[in-house]
Scaffold this motif. Sequence first.
Motif, PDB file in Angstrom:
ATOM      1  N   PHE A 188      55.258  43.327  27.156  1.00  0.00           N
ATOM      2  CA  PHE A 188      55.176  43.472  28.860  1.00  0.00           C
ATOM      3  C   PHE A 188      56.141  44.622  29.420  1.00  0.00           C
ATOM      4  CE2 PHE A 188      53.645  39.199  28.034  1.00  0.00           C
ATOM      5  CZ  PHE A 188      52.475  39.157  28.613  1.00  0.00           C
ATOM      6  N   ALA A 189      56.283  45.509  28.572  1.00  0.00           N
ATOM      7  CA  ALA A 189      57.407  46.656  28.959  1.00  0.00           C
ATOM      8  C   ALA A 189      56.751  47.350  30.149  1.00  0.00           C
ATOM      9  CB  ALA A 189      57.666  47.693  27.810  1.00  0.00           C
ATOM     10  N   ASP A 190      55.392  47.714  30.216  1.00  0.00           N
ATOM     11  CA  ASP A 190      54.992  48.363  31.269  1.00  0.00           C
ATOM     12  C   ASP A 190      55.169  47.560  32.687  1.00  0.00           C
ATOM     13  OD1 ASP A 190      54.214  50.529  29.812  1.00  0.00           O
ATOM     14  OD2 ASP A 190      52.010  49.931  29.793  1.00  0.00           O
ATOM     15  N   GLU A 191      54.985  46.266  32.594  1.00  0.00           N
ATOM     16  CA  GLU A 191      55.060  45.601  33.762  1.00  0.00           C
ATOM     17  C   GLU A 191      56.413  45.280  34.254  1.00  0.00           C
ATOM     18  OE1 GLU A 191      51.360  44.067  31.807  1.00  0.00           O
ATOM     19  OE2 GLU A 191      53.185  44.717  31.081  1.00  0.00           O
ATOM     20  N   VAL A 192      57.549  45.061  33.316  1.00  0.00           N
ATOM     21  CA  VAL A 192      58.686  45.210  33.562  1.00  0.00           C
ATOM     22  C   VAL A 192      59.183  46.300  34.228  1.00  0.00           C
ATOM     23  CG1 VAL A 192      61.282  45.153  32.597  1.00  0.00           C
ATOM     24  CG2 VAL A 192      59.633  43.552  31.916  1.00  0.00           C
ATOM     25  N   ALA A 193      58.657  47.701  33.666  1.00  0.00           N
ATOM     26  CA  ALA A 193      59.195  48.936  34.161  1.00  0.00           C
ATOM     27  C   ALA A 193      58.594  48.838  35.542  1.00  0.00           C
ATOM     28  CB  ALA A 193      58.642  50.053  33.306  1.00  0.00           C
ATOM     29  N   SER A 194      57.435  48.674  36.036  1.00  0.00           N
ATOM     30  CA  SER A 194      57.157  48.492  37.368  1.00  0.00           C
ATOM     31  C   SER A 194      57.746  47.657  38.111  1.00  0.00           C
ATOM     32  CB  SER A 194      55.497  48.092  37.226  1.00  0.00           C
ATOM     33  OG  SER A 194      55.300  46.704  37.451  1.00  0.00           O
ATOM     34  N   TRP A 195      58.368  46.567  37.814  1.00  0.00           N
ATOM     35  CA  TRP A 195      59.046  45.461  38.623  1.00  0.00           C
ATOM     36  C   TRP A 195      60.454  46.239  39.121  1.00  0.00           C
ATOM     37  CZ3 TRP A 195      58.805  40.886  35.033  1.00  0.00           C
ATOM     38  CH2 TRP A 195      57.291  40.487  34.917  1.00  0.00           C
ATOM     39  N   VAL A 196      60.985  47.023  37.775  1.00  0.00           N
ATOM     40  CA  VAL A 196      62.183  47.579  38.296  1.00  0.00           C
ATOM     41  C   VAL A 196      62.255  48.832  39.058  1.00  0.00           C
ATOM     42  CG1 VAL A 196      64.377  48.642  36.936  1.00  0.00           C
ATOM     43  CG2 VAL A 196      63.469  46.570  36.035  1.00  0.00           C
ATOM     44  N   GLY A 197      61.161  49.821  38.791  1.00  0.00           N
ATOM     45  CA  GLY A 197      61.009  50.789  39.189  1.00  0.00           C
ATOM     46  C   GLY A 197      60.485  50.963  40.726  1.00  0.00           C
ATOM     47  N   LYS A 198      60.059  52.168  41.404  1.00  0.00           N
ATOM     48  CA  LYS A 198      59.999  52.116  42.652  1.00  0.00           C
ATOM     49  C   LYS A 198      58.795  52.565  43.215  1.00  0.00           C
ATOM     50  CE  LYS A 198      64.461  53.915  43.862  1.00  0.00           C
ATOM     51  NZ  LYS A 198      65.437  55.016  44.721  1.00  0.00           N
ATOM     52  N   GLY A 199      57.711  51.912  42.312  1.00  0.00           N
ATOM     53  CA  GLY A 199      56.349  51.807  42.614  1.00  0.00           C
ATOM     54  C   GLY A 199      55.691  50.325  42.841  1.00  0.00           C
ATOM     55  N   ALA A 200      54.502  50.379  42.821  1.00  0.00           N
ATOM     56  CA  ALA A 200      53.768  49.068  42.772  1.00  0.00           C
ATOM     57  C   ALA A 200      54.076  48.152  41.771  1.00  0.00           C
ATOM     58  CB  ALA A 200      52.499  49.240  42.909  1.00  0.00           C
ATOM     59  N   ASN A 201      54.240  46.910  41.865  1.00  0.00           N
ATOM     60  CA  ASN A 201      54.611  46.025  40.932  1.00  0.00           C
ATOM     61  C   ASN A 201      53.334  45.347  40.253  1.00  0.00           C
ATOM     62  OD1 ASN A 201      57.179  45.830  41.550  1.00  0.00           O
ATOM     63  ND2 ASN A 201      57.251  44.291  43.169  1.00  0.00           N
ATOM     64  N   GLN A 202      53.305  45.415  38.794  1.00  0.00           N
ATOM     65  CA  GLN A 202      52.221  44.884  38.118  1.00  0.00           C
ATOM     66  C   GLN A 202      52.260  43.541  38.245  1.00  0.00           C
ATOM     67  OE1 GLN A 202      51.525  46.681  34.415  1.00  0.00           O
ATOM     68  NE2 GLN A 202      51.833  49.025  35.089  1.00  0.00           N
ATOM     69  N   GLN A 203      51.124  42.621  37.982  1.00  0.00           N
ATOM     70  CA  GLN A 203      51.209  41.247  37.832  1.00  0.00           C
ATOM     71  C   GLN A 203      51.223  40.728  36.638  1.00  0.00           C
ATOM     72  OE1 GLN A 203      52.014  39.626  40.888  1.00  0.00           O
ATOM     73  NE2 GLN A 203      51.995  41.544  41.838  1.00  0.00           N
ATOM     74  N   VAL A 204      51.613  39.818  36.541  1.00  0.00           N
ATOM     75  CA  VAL A 204      51.346  39.077  35.246  1.00  0.00           C
ATOM     76  C   VAL A 204      50.898  37.492  35.476  1.00  0.00           C
ATOM     77  CG1 VAL A 204      53.318  39.767  33.949  1.00  0.00           C
ATOM     78  CG2 VAL A 204      53.874  38.020  35.326  1.00  0.00           C
ATOM     79  N   SER A 205      50.236  36.698  34.729  1.00  0.00           N
ATOM     80  CA  SER A 205      49.313  35.717  34.686  1.00  0.00           C
ATOM     81  C   SER A 205      50.460  34.427  34.554  1.00  0.00           C
ATOM     82  CB  SER A 205      48.164  35.545  34.125  1.00  0.00           C
ATOM     83  OG  SER A 205      48.571  35.488  32.705  1.00  0.00           O
ATOM     84  N   ALA A 206      49.899  33.146  34.978  1.00  0.00           N
ATOM     85  CA  ALA A 206      50.815  32.056  34.752  1.00  0.00           C
ATOM     86  C   ALA A 206      50.635  31.972  33.185  1.00  0.00           C
ATOM     87  CB  ALA A 206      50.013  30.998  35.273  1.00  0.00           C
ATOM     88  N   GLU A 207      49.701  31.925  32.621  1.00  0.00           N
ATOM     89  CA  GLU A 207      49.623  31.967  31.045  1.00  0.00           C
ATOM     90  C   GLU A 207      50.644  32.807  30.141  1.00  0.00           C
ATOM     91  OE1 GLU A 207      46.678  32.584  32.987  1.00  0.00           O
ATOM     92  OE2 GLU A 207      46.043  30.497  33.100  1.00  0.00           O
ATOM     93  N   GLN A 208      50.691  34.038  30.955  1.00  0.00           N
ATOM     94  CA  GLN A 208      51.653  35.037  30.182  1.00  0.00           C
ATOM     95  C   GLN A 208      53.056  34.639  30.650  1.00  0.00           C
ATOM     96  OE1 GLN A 208      50.043  38.403  32.539  1.00  0.00           O
ATOM     97  NE2 GLN A 208      49.198  39.329  30.714  1.00  0.00           N
ATOM     98  N   ILE A 209      53.387  33.969  31.770  1.00  0.00           N
ATOM     99  CA  ILE A 209      54.780  33.404  31.823  1.00  0.00           C
ATOM    100  C   ILE A 209      55.002  32.462  30.791  1.00  0.00           C
ATOM    101  CG2 ILE A 209      56.225  31.957  33.487  1.00  0.00           C
ATOM    102  CD1 ILE A 209      56.052  34.943  34.264  1.00  0.00           C
ATOM    103  N   THR A 210      54.231  31.449  30.742  1.00  0.00           N
ATOM    104  CA  THR A 210      54.496  30.319  29.610  1.00  0.00           C
ATOM    105  C   THR A 210      54.452  30.926  28.266  1.00  0.00           C
ATOM    106  OG1 THR A 210      53.242  28.876  31.036  1.00  0.00           O
ATOM    107  CG2 THR A 210      53.428  27.944  28.840  1.00  0.00           C
ATOM    108  N   ARG A 211      53.713  31.885  27.660  1.00  0.00           N
ATOM    109  CA  ARG A 211      53.749  32.506  26.650  1.00  0.00           C
ATOM    110  C   ARG A 211      55.212  33.160  26.268  1.00  0.00           C
ATOM    111  NH1 ARG A 211      50.614  37.603  24.890  1.00  0.00           N
ATOM    112  NH2 ARG A 211      50.109  37.311  26.960  1.00  0.00           N
ATOM    113  N   VAL A 212      55.895  33.618  27.614  1.00  0.00           N
ATOM    114  CA  VAL A 212      57.218  34.438  27.242  1.00  0.00           C
ATOM    115  C   VAL A 212      58.382  33.584  27.498  1.00  0.00           C
ATOM    116  CG1 VAL A 212      58.634  36.181  28.301  1.00  0.00           C
ATOM    117  CG2 VAL A 212      56.387  36.833  28.136  1.00  0.00           C
ATOM    118  N   LEU A 213      58.117  32.638  28.319  1.00  0.00           N
ATOM    119  CA  LEU A 213      59.284  31.537  28.617  1.00  0.00           C
ATOM    120  C   LEU A 213      59.080  30.356  27.475  1.00  0.00           C
ATOM    121  CD1 LEU A 213      60.003  31.799  32.551  1.00  0.00           C
ATOM    122  CD2 LEU A 213      61.013  33.092  30.695  1.00  0.00           C
ATOM    123  N   GLY A 214      57.762  29.926  27.243  1.00  0.00           N
ATOM    124  CA  GLY A 214      57.717  29.068  26.145  1.00  0.00           C
ATOM    125  C   GLY A 214      57.348  27.409  26.933  1.00  0.00           C
TER     126      GLY A 214
END
Length: 129
Positions: A48-74
């Motif tokens: 999710f490097a593109d999503e992270v870059a959007s969150w940190v950067g100064k543009g629009a934030n890309q979204q992630v899904s609940a399923e993706q959150i569970t996959r990343v955090l466990g």
Amino acid sequence: MGLFDSLAGSMLGKLGGEKGAIAQVAVDLFNQNGGLPGVLEKFKAAGFADEVASWVGKGANQQVSAEQITRVLGNTTIKAAADKLGISANEISAKIAEYLPQVVDRMTPNGEVGKDSGNLLATLLGMLK
């Protein structure tokens, strides 16, 4: 003070308690994963490097899904957070998916992660007002 005022005050007190609990769970999740840099690295490593870059950067934030959150955090981490709040794992994953891009965005107003990146608890409480 009338009955309505009393009920409204009671409801706001309960809502404030919930906000505090959600904020505490978020702080715990950040702490368990190495703070803001650790959380972001975990998402980058999961693709999710593109999503992270959007969150940190100064543009629009890309979204992630609940399923993706569970996959990343466990599943275990998500289940523990849900249990602390007395809600389902799906609900907590959805809340994290909703707020994480905004939290990171507000903690990195200069478009970079640094030691001066905002205070997580203050950021969360400000968003949950």
